[in-house]
Write an enzyme that holds these catalytic residues in place. Structure first.
Site, mmCIF file in Angstrom:
data_model
loop_
_atom_site.group_PDB
_atom_site.id
_atom_site.type_symbol
_atom_site.label_atom_id
_atom_site.label_comp_id
_atom_site.label_asym_id
_atom_site.label_seq_id
_atom_site.Cartn_x
_atom_site.Cartn_y
_atom_site.Cartn_z
ATOM 1 N N ARG A 33 -26.712 -17.415 -11.656
ATOM 2 C CA ARG A 33 -26.494 -16.730 -10.381
ATOM 3 C C ARG A 33 -26.884 -15.268 -10.485
ATOM 4 N N ASP A 55 -24.960 -20.195 -6.392
ATOM 5 C CA ASP A 55 -23.664 -19.532 -6.543
ATOM 6 C C ASP A 55 -22.595 -20.480 -5.996
ATOM 7 N N SER A 126 -7.286 -26.162 -16.167
ATOM 8 C CA SER A 126 -6.806 -25.224 -17.191
ATOM 9 C C SER A 126 -5.310 -25.340 -17.448
ATOM 10 N N GLU A 128 -3.549 -22.904 -17.836
ATOM 11 C CA GLU A 128 -2.949 -21.804 -17.075
ATOM 12 C C GLU A 128 -2.229 -22.361 -15.840
ATOM 13 N N TYR A 150 -5.536 -16.685 -10.578
ATOM 14 C CA TYR A 150 -6.453 -17.606 -11.262
ATOM 15 C C TYR A 150 -5.818 -18.993 -11.390
ATOM 16 N N ASN A 179 -6.350 -23.081 -24.187
ATOM 17 C CA ASN A 179 -7.254 -21.994 -24.611
ATOM 18 C C ASN A 179 -8.167 -22.454 -25.744
ATOM 19 N N HIS A 180 -9.450 -22.139 -25.596
ATOM 20 C CA HIS A 180 -10.378 -22.433 -26.688
ATOM 21 C C HIS A 180 -11.349 -21.270 -26.840
ATOM 22 N N ARG A 185 -16.933 -16.199 -27.433
ATOM 23 C CA ARG A 185 -15.897 -15.864 -26.457
ATOM 24 C C ARG A 185 -16.161 -14.467 -25.886
ATOM 25 N N THR A 191 -8.345 -13.114 -28.294
ATOM 26 C CA THR A 191 -8.806 -13.474 -29.652
ATOM 27 C C THR A 191 -10.019 -12.632 -30.040
ATOM 28 N N PRO A 281 1.367 -8.769 -14.383
ATOM 29 C CA PRO A 281 2.458 -8.812 -13.399
ATOM 30 C C PRO A 281 3.382 -10.012 -13.607
HETATM 31 P P1 NAP Z 1 -16.708 -17.877 -19.104
HETATM 32 O O1 NAP Z 1 -17.285 -17.637 -20.460
HETATM 33 O O2 NAP Z 1 -15.979 -16.793 -18.411
HETATM 34 O O3 NAP Z 1 -17.887 -18.414 -18.156
HETATM 35 C C1 NAP Z 1 -17.715 -18.500 -16.777
HETATM 36 C C2 NAP Z 1 -19.040 -18.900 -16.158
HETATM 37 O O4 NAP Z 1 -18.873 -18.975 -14.722
HETATM 38 C C3 NAP Z 1 -20.191 -17.912 -16.405
HETATM 39 O O5 NAP Z 1 -21.354 -18.650 -16.696
HETATM 40 C C4 NAP Z 1 -20.319 -17.213 -15.080
HETATM 41 O O6 NAP Z 1 -21.622 -16.756 -14.796
HETATM 42 C C5 NAP Z 1 -19.999 -18.342 -14.118
HETATM 43 N N1 NAP Z 1 -19.690 -17.858 -12.780
HETATM 44 C C6 NAP Z 1 -18.855 -16.845 -12.427
HETATM 45 N N2 NAP Z 1 -18.866 -16.674 -11.097
HETATM 46 C C7 NAP Z 1 -19.725 -17.588 -10.592
HETATM 47 C C8 NAP Z 1 -20.183 -17.889 -9.289
HETATM 48 N N3 NAP Z 1 -19.763 -17.205 -8.206
HETATM 49 N N4 NAP Z 1 -21.090 -18.890 -9.127
HETATM 50 C C9 NAP Z 1 -21.541 -19.584 -10.208
HETATM 51 N N5 NAP Z 1 -21.159 -19.343 -11.469
HETATM 52 C C10 NAP Z 1 -20.247 -18.359 -11.663
HETATM 53 O O7 NAP Z 1 -15.692 -19.146 -19.165
HETATM 54 P P2 NAP Z 1 -15.544 -20.282 -20.291
HETATM 55 O O8 NAP Z 1 -14.557 -19.819 -21.301
HETATM 56 O O9 NAP Z 1 -16.874 -20.751 -20.704
HETATM 57 O O10 NAP Z 1 -14.791 -21.405 -19.448
HETATM 58 C C11 NAP Z 1 -15.540 -22.391 -18.729
HETATM 59 C C12 NAP Z 1 -14.644 -22.967 -17.628
HETATM 60 O O11 NAP Z 1 -13.481 -23.540 -18.212
HETATM 61 C C13 NAP Z 1 -14.134 -21.951 -16.608
HETATM 62 O O12 NAP Z 1 -14.032 -22.631 -15.370
HETATM 63 C C14 NAP Z 1 -12.745 -21.598 -17.112
HETATM 64 O O13 NAP Z 1 -11.933 -21.161 -16.049
HETATM 65 C C15 NAP Z 1 -12.305 -22.942 -17.659
HETATM 66 N N6 NAP Z 1 -11.337 -22.902 -18.747
HETATM 67 C C16 NAP Z 1 -11.573 -22.138 -19.854
HETATM 68 C C17 NAP Z 1 -10.668 -22.163 -20.890
HETATM 69 C C18 NAP Z 1 -10.890 -21.347 -22.144
HETATM 70 O O14 NAP Z 1 -9.929 -21.157 -22.896
HETATM 71 N N7 NAP Z 1 -12.125 -20.897 -22.419
HETATM 72 C C19 NAP Z 1 -9.518 -22.964 -20.806
HETATM 73 C C20 NAP Z 1 -9.318 -23.735 -19.664
HETATM 74 C C21 NAP Z 1 -10.241 -23.720 -18.645
HETATM 75 P P3 NAP Z 1 -22.102 -15.236 -15.117
HETATM 76 O O15 NAP Z 1 -22.504 -15.284 -16.541
HETATM 77 O O16 NAP Z 1 -23.242 -15.039 -14.189
HETATM 78 O O17 NAP Z 1 -20.936 -14.360 -14.845
HETATM 79 N N1 GDD Z 2 -6.938 -10.433 -22.636
HETATM 80 C C1 GDD Z 2 -5.912 -9.829 -23.238
HETATM 81 N N2 GDD Z 2 -6.052 -8.521 -23.630
HETATM 82 N N3 GDD Z 2 -4.771 -10.531 -23.435
HETATM 83 C C2 GDD Z 2 -3.762 -9.900 -24.070
HETATM 84 C C3 GDD Z 2 -3.848 -8.572 -24.508
HETATM 85 C C4 GDD Z 2 -5.045 -7.839 -24.269
HETATM 86 O O1 GDD Z 2 -5.196 -6.677 -24.609
HETATM 87 N N4 GDD Z 2 -2.669 -8.244 -25.111
HETATM 88 C C5 GDD Z 2 -1.894 -9.329 -25.049
HETATM 89 N N5 GDD Z 2 -2.535 -10.338 -24.412
HETATM 90 C C6 GDD Z 2 -1.978 -11.666 -24.108
HETATM 91 C C7 GDD Z 2 -2.014 -12.013 -22.616
HETATM 92 O O2 GDD Z 2 -0.935 -11.361 -21.914
HETATM 93 C C8 GDD Z 2 -1.862 -13.527 -22.687
HETATM 94 O O3 GDD Z 2 -0.505 -13.869 -22.791
HETATM 95 C C9 GDD Z 2 -2.558 -13.900 -24.006
HETATM 96 O O4 GDD Z 2 -2.756 -12.675 -24.723
HETATM 97 C C10 GDD Z 2 -3.898 -14.605 -23.855
HETATM 98 O O5 GDD Z 2 -4.706 -13.847 -22.966
HETATM 99 P P1 GDD Z 2 -6.262 -14.189 -22.776
HETATM 100 O O6 GDD Z 2 -6.947 -14.261 -24.081
HETATM 101 O O7 GDD Z 2 -6.790 -13.233 -21.757
HETATM 102 O O8 GDD Z 2 -6.261 -15.697 -22.233
HETATM 103 P P2 GDD Z 2 -5.386 -16.416 -21.102
HETATM 104 O O9 GDD Z 2 -4.443 -17.347 -21.802
HETATM 105 O O10 GDD Z 2 -4.827 -15.458 -20.140
HETATM 106 O O11 GDD Z 2 -6.498 -17.258 -20.326
HETATM 107 C C11 GDD Z 2 -7.471 -18.023 -21.030
HETATM 108 O O12 GDD Z 2 -6.999 -19.340 -21.252
HETATM 109 C C12 GDD Z 2 -6.773 -20.109 -20.052
HETATM 110 C C13 GDD Z 2 -6.247 -21.476 -20.498
HETATM 111 O O13 GDD Z 2 -4.876 -21.398 -20.730
HETATM 112 C C14 GDD Z 2 -8.768 -18.008 -20.196
HETATM 113 O O14 GDD Z 2 -9.808 -18.572 -20.932
HETATM 114 C C15 GDD Z 2 -8.599 -18.816 -18.914
HETATM 115 O O15 GDD Z 2 -9.850 -18.916 -18.250
HETATM 116 C C16 GDD Z 2 -8.098 -20.225 -19.315
HETATM 117 O O16 GDD Z 2 -7.940 -21.027 -18.160
#
Ligand code: NAP
Ligand code: GDD
Length: 326
Positions: A33, A55, A126, A128, A150, A179-180, A185, A191, A281
């Site tokens: 996009r 998009d 997710s 979440e 989210y 989370n992965h 990342r 992480t 929050p």
């Molecule tokens: P990510 O690295 O943040 O990648 C998100 C992707 O979505 C990027 O390619 C981004 O494109 C695209 N995107 C954002 N806005 C868009 C739009 N308006 N139209 C089309 N594409 C758009 O996320 P990820 O970690 O790979 O996760 C993949 C999916 O799994 C997400 O849906 C996330 O919410 C979900 N998920 C992730 C985790 C986790 O721990 N990683 C866990 C549970 C679920 P740009 O590069 O252009 O911004």
């Molecule tokens: N990002 C971030 N930055 N998180 C922090 C920090 C900081 O400085 N300090 C503490 N944390 C805590 C956050 O408050 C949260 O409890 C935890 O670390 C993990 O935060 P993130 O790594 O941002 O991940 P997330 O759990 O909020 O969300 C990720 O996992 C979800 C699946 O449970 C994302 O990948 C989501 O897209 C995904 O759905």
């Protein structure tokens, strides 16, 4: 040769999934996009991957993409995925992460015509969504209680996917992924923020890392393992929803212990500062998933453990920071 269309191909999971499917012999299309999006250059470097522009907020662009790709499988990974950002941009997050799923389902349904299960659809749900958890560990039947815009948007997409399956007979599955992480990342997630900081501190490029809540607990797995589960879900005769997790939970403090110890630092207290700006929050305090259904039905299990993954990320960040420093 089967054909797949991946939204969110420039993200962490999109990169691993496109490589997995290409290695299996798929023809793979990735949706990208934006105007002059720098991440597009990264995916242009993946041999065999074909790019389409669109998009998630623009239904006609998705219809065009689906009609061009003519996919057997669609993986809807695109989203605004950073939880903290979703409070600042709640409406945008709802449009992309929530309504975007409806747009993608609708584009798929219209393409399928008289044969609603012609395309197999994967939705990136997710952990979440469990938010203020109502059961420990969390499983497919656990009541959802999202704690962020989210999380609310993901619940909308999750139930819309189930609804399209039940209303139209679509082969639409949701992976409730915990989370992965990986060296790919985004640096905004905790992480990678920690492993990159450990690398920079070790090399004398940074003094401290500022963090928020150190007591939150997450069930962290390796992204390379989790994209395999996505693929397995779409190989099943019947569409369904699956929790994908490791079944272990660790705090941010434990993450700091493992990451700093790998760089030879046993006491990290002088390298970590608390900054209230990183508090949320509303917090999700504890995530731990029960993936028995995926183990039994899909034969899936995680291969890379938490400590091994964090060490892999520290090593990758050390290598990257050394290269940048040259
Ligand atoms: P990510 O690295 O943040 O990648 C998100 C992707 O979505 C990027 O390619 C981004 O494109 C695209 N995107 C954002 N806005 C868009 C739009 N308006 N139209 C089309 N594409 C758009 O996320 P990820 O970690 O790979 O996760 C993949 C999916 O799994 C997400 O849906 C996330 O919410 C979900 N998920 C992730 C985790 C986790 O721990 N990683 C866990 C549970 C679920 P740009 O590069 O252009 O911004
Ligand atoms: N990002 C971030 N930055 N998180 C922090 C920090 C900081 O400085 N300090 C503490 N944390 C805590 C956050 O408050 C949260 O409890 C935890 O670390 C993990 O935060 P993130 O790594 O941002 O991940 P997330 O759990 O909020 O969300 C990720 O996992 C979800 C699946 O449970 C994302 O990948 C989501 O897209 C995904 O759905």
């Amino acid at each position: 040769m089967p054909t797949a269309l991946i939204t969110g191909v420039t993200g962490q999971d999109g990169l691993y999934l496109s490589e997995l499917l290409l290695a299996k012999g798929y023809e793979v299309y990735g949706l990208v996009r934006g105007q002059n999006n720098p991440k597009v250059e990264i995916v242009r470097g993946i041999p065999g991957l074909k790019l389409l522009f669109g998009d998630l907020t623009d239904l006609s662009s998705l219809l065009r993409a689906v009609h061009t790709a003519r996919p057997d499988e669609i993986y809807n990974l695109g989203a605004i995925s950073y939880v903290a950002y979703s409070w600042e941009n709640a409406r945008l997050t709802s449009d992309v992460t929530g309504m975007g799923v409806l747009n993608m389902l609708e584009a798929t349904r219209l393409y399928c015509g008289d044969d609603p299960a012609k395309v197999r659809f994967y939705q990136a749900s997710s952990s979440e969504m469990f938010g203020k958890v109502q059961e420990v560990p969390q499983r497919e039947s656990t009541l959802l209680w999202p704690r962020s815009p989210y999380g609310v948007a993901k619940v909308f997409g999750h139930y819309m996917t189930i609804n399209y399956r039940e209303s139209y007979g679509m082969h639409a599955s949701s992976g409730i992924l915990f989370n992965h992480e990986s060296p790919r990342r985004g640096p905004e997630f905790v992480t990678r923020k920690v492993t990159r900081a450990v690398a920079r501190i070790t090399l004398g490029l940074q003094e401290k890392v500022e963090l928020g809540n150190l007591d939150a607990r997450r069930d962290w797995g390796f992204a390379g393992d989790y994209v395999e589960a996505m693929w397995l879900m779409l190989q099943q005769e019947t569409a369904d929803d699956y929790v994908i997790s490791t079944g272990e939970t660790h705090s941010i403090r434990e993450l700091l212990d493992v990451a700093f110890a790998h760089a030879g630092i046993d006491d990290w207290s002088s390298y970590v500062a608390l900054n209230p700006a990183y508090l949320r929050p509303a917090e999700v305090d504890l995530l731990i998933g029960d993936c028995s259904k995926a183990r039994e039905t899909l034969g899936w299990r995680p291969k890379v453990g938490f400590e091994e993954m964090i060490r892999m990320m520290v090593d990758a960040d050390l290598a990257e920071q050394r290269t940048l420093g040259v």
